[in-house]
Design a protein around this motif. Sequence first.
Motif, PDB file in Angstrom:
ATOM      1  N   ASN A  90      40.508  45.743  36.646  1.00 44.76           N
ATOM      2  CA  ASN A  90      40.217  46.277  37.968  1.00 44.76           C
ATOM      3  C   ASN A  90      39.129  45.436  38.662  1.00 44.76           C
ATOM      4  O   ASN A  90      39.236  45.116  39.845  1.00 44.76           O
ATOM      5  CB  ASN A  90      39.743  47.726  37.814  1.00 44.76           C
ATOM      6  CG  ASN A  90      40.040  48.558  39.021  1.00 44.76           C
ATOM      7  OD1 ASN A  90      41.170  48.642  39.458  1.00 44.76           O
ATOM      8  ND2 ASN A  90      39.013  49.186  39.558  1.00 44.76           N
ATOM      9  N   ASN A  91      38.098  45.070  37.883  1.00 42.58           N
ATOM     10  CA  ASN A  91      37.010  44.246  38.432  1.00 42.58           C
ATOM     11  C   ASN A  91      37.500  42.844  38.785  1.00 42.58           C
ATOM     12  O   ASN A  91      37.075  42.269  39.792  1.00 42.58           O
ATOM     13  CB  ASN A  91      35.848  44.159  37.442  1.00 42.58           C
ATOM     14  CG  ASN A  91      35.097  45.474  37.325  1.00 42.58           C
ATOM     15  OD1 ASN A  91      35.208  46.341  38.176  1.00 42.58           O
ATOM     16  ND2 ASN A  91      34.343  45.622  36.242  1.00 42.58           N
ATOM     17  N   GLN A  92      38.393  42.285  37.973  1.00 46.86           N
ATOM     18  CA  GLN A  92      38.934  40.956  38.279  1.00 46.86           C
ATOM     19  C   GLN A  92      39.703  41.003  39.604  1.00 46.86           C
ATOM     20  O   GLN A  92      39.594  40.107  40.428  1.00 46.86           O
ATOM     21  CB  GLN A  92      39.861  40.437  37.164  1.00 46.86           C
ATOM     22  CG  GLN A  92      39.207  40.286  35.808  1.00 46.86           C
ATOM     23  CD  GLN A  92      37.870  39.597  35.854  1.00 46.86           C
ATOM     24  OE1 GLN A  92      37.727  38.488  36.343  1.00 46.86           O
ATOM     25  NE2 GLN A  92      36.848  40.261  35.345  1.00 46.86           N
ATOM     26  N   LYS A  93      40.469  42.082  39.790  1.00 42.34           N
ATOM     27  CA  LYS A  93      41.247  42.216  41.020  1.00 42.34           C
ATOM     28  C   LYS A  93      40.304  42.318  42.226  1.00 42.34           C
ATOM     29  O   LYS A  93      40.522  41.662  43.253  1.00 42.34           O
ATOM     30  CB  LYS A  93      42.147  43.455  40.943  1.00 42.34           C
ATOM     31  CG  LYS A  93      43.047  43.604  42.154  1.00 42.34           C
ATOM     32  CD  LYS A  93      43.982  44.787  42.009  1.00 42.34           C
ATOM     33  CE  LYS A  93      44.925  44.878  43.193  1.00 42.34           C
ATOM     34  NZ  LYS A  93      45.869  46.004  43.056  1.00 42.34           N
ATOM     35  N   ALA A  94      39.246  43.113  42.072  1.00 43.68           N
ATOM     36  CA  ALA A  94      38.297  43.293  43.171  1.00 43.68           C
ATOM     37  C   ALA A  94      37.584  41.985  43.515  1.00 43.68           C
ATOM     38  O   ALA A  94      37.231  41.750  44.668  1.00 43.68           O
ATOM     39  CB  ALA A  94      37.274  44.365  42.805  1.00 43.68           C
ATOM     40  N   ARG A  95      37.387  41.134  42.509  1.00 42.48           N
ATOM     41  CA  ARG A  95      36.670  39.877  42.719  1.00 42.48           C
ATOM     42  C   ARG A  95      37.599  38.663  42.701  1.00 42.48           C
ATOM     43  O   ARG A  95      37.150  37.545  42.457  1.00 42.48           O
ATOM     44  CB  ARG A  95      35.625  39.703  41.612  1.00 42.48           C
ATOM     45  CG  ARG A  95      34.603  40.803  41.571  1.00 42.48           C
ATOM     46  CD  ARG A  95      33.525  40.500  40.541  1.00 42.48           C
ATOM     47  NE  ARG A  95      32.753  41.701  40.285  1.00 42.48           N
ATOM     48  CZ  ARG A  95      32.670  42.303  39.107  1.00 42.48           C
ATOM     49  NH1 ARG A  95      33.281  41.814  38.055  1.00 42.48           N
ATOM     50  NH2 ARG A  95      31.971  43.399  38.970  1.00 42.48           N
ATOM     51  N   ARG A  96      38.882  38.882  42.954  1.00 42.84           N
ATOM     52  CA  ARG A  96      39.835  37.784  42.789  1.00 42.84           C
ATOM     53  C   ARG A  96      39.533  36.585  43.682  1.00 42.84           C
ATOM     54  O   ARG A  96      39.878  35.470  43.340  1.00 42.84           O
ATOM     55  CB  ARG A  96      41.270  38.259  42.947  1.00 42.84           C
ATOM     56  CG  ARG A  96      41.656  38.817  44.293  1.00 42.84           C
ATOM     57  CD  ARG A  96      43.108  39.321  44.248  1.00 42.84           C
ATOM     58  NE  ARG A  96      43.478  40.016  45.447  1.00 42.84           N
ATOM     59  CZ  ARG A  96      43.454  41.338  45.585  1.00 42.84           C
ATOM     60  NH1 ARG A  96      43.056  42.093  44.590  1.00 42.84           N
ATOM     61  NH2 ARG A  96      43.823  41.915  46.705  1.00 42.84           N
ATOM     62  N   ALA A  97      38.866  36.805  44.819  1.00 42.97           N
ATOM     63  CA  ALA A  97      38.519  35.680  45.704  1.00 42.97           C
ATOM     64  C   ALA A  97      37.533  34.732  45.019  1.00 42.97           C
ATOM     65  O   ALA A  97      37.460  33.558  45.365  1.00 42.97           O
ATOM     66  CB  ALA A  97      37.925  36.199  47.011  1.00 42.97           C
ATOM     67  N   LYS A  98      36.784  35.243  44.025  1.00 48.85           N
ATOM     68  CA  LYS A  98      35.793  34.412  43.331  1.00 48.85           C
ATOM     69  C   LYS A  98      36.346  33.781  42.054  1.00 48.85           C
ATOM     70  O   LYS A  98      35.661  32.986  41.420  1.00 48.85           O
ATOM     71  CB  LYS A  98      34.563  35.262  42.978  1.00 48.85           C
ATOM     72  CG  LYS A  98      33.785  35.712  44.195  1.00 48.85           C
ATOM     73  CD  LYS A  98      32.562  36.505  43.799  1.00 48.85           C
ATOM     74  CE  LYS A  98      31.793  36.934  45.048  1.00 48.85           C
ATOM     75  NZ  LYS A  98      30.721  37.858  44.733  1.00 48.85           N
ATOM     76  N   LEU A  99      37.567  34.148  41.661  1.00 51.23           N
ATOM     77  CA  LEU A  99      38.153  33.570  40.444  1.00 51.23           C
ATOM     78  C   LEU A  99      38.657  32.157  40.734  1.00 51.23           C
ATOM     79  O   LEU A  99      39.094  31.865  41.840  1.00 51.23           O
ATOM     80  CB  LEU A  99      39.311  34.434  39.935  1.00 51.23           C
ATOM     81  CG  LEU A  99      38.957  35.848  39.465  1.00 51.23           C
ATOM     82  CD1 LEU A  99      40.225  36.604  39.085  1.00 51.23           C
ATOM     83  CD2 LEU A  99      37.995  35.818  38.286  1.00 51.23           C
TER      84      LEU A  99
END
Length: 115
Positions: A90-99
Motif C-alpha cells: 500500500n505504501n509503495q503504491k502511495a509513493r510510486r512516483a518516488k520509486l
Amino acid sequence: EADQRDLLSAVGIEADPELVAAKAAAAAKPTVSRTDRFQQGLAALAAFVERERHPRVPRPHKEPLETVEAGPGGEEQMVVSHFALGTWLNNQKARRAKLSPGQLAQLAEHGVEWA
C-alpha cells in the motif's frame, strides 16, 4: 548531554534503567536500509504470489519471511519474521512516483497492476 545528566544527578534525578536498556537495545539493532527493505518486500510479495497465484495482498496481511541472522555467539541462525506485506505494498503504491523505474519493473514482474 553529559552535563545535563550530572546536573540531574546532583538534584537527585536518576535515569530510568529500563529506558536506558531500551535505548541501548534499539541502538544495537541493525538498521535496514530503504533498498534492503524494498528487497524484503519483493521477497515477501514473491512468496505471496507463488502461494496465492495473484498479487492482491489484503492490507492487514503479514507474510512470514525467513532470514538468516547472526546469533548471540556469532553463529548463523534462521529467524522467521512477519513482514507487513499489505501495508508495505500500500505504501509503495502511495509513493510510486518516488520509486525508480527498476523498482516499478520488479513490482510489475510480480503482477502488480499499478507499477
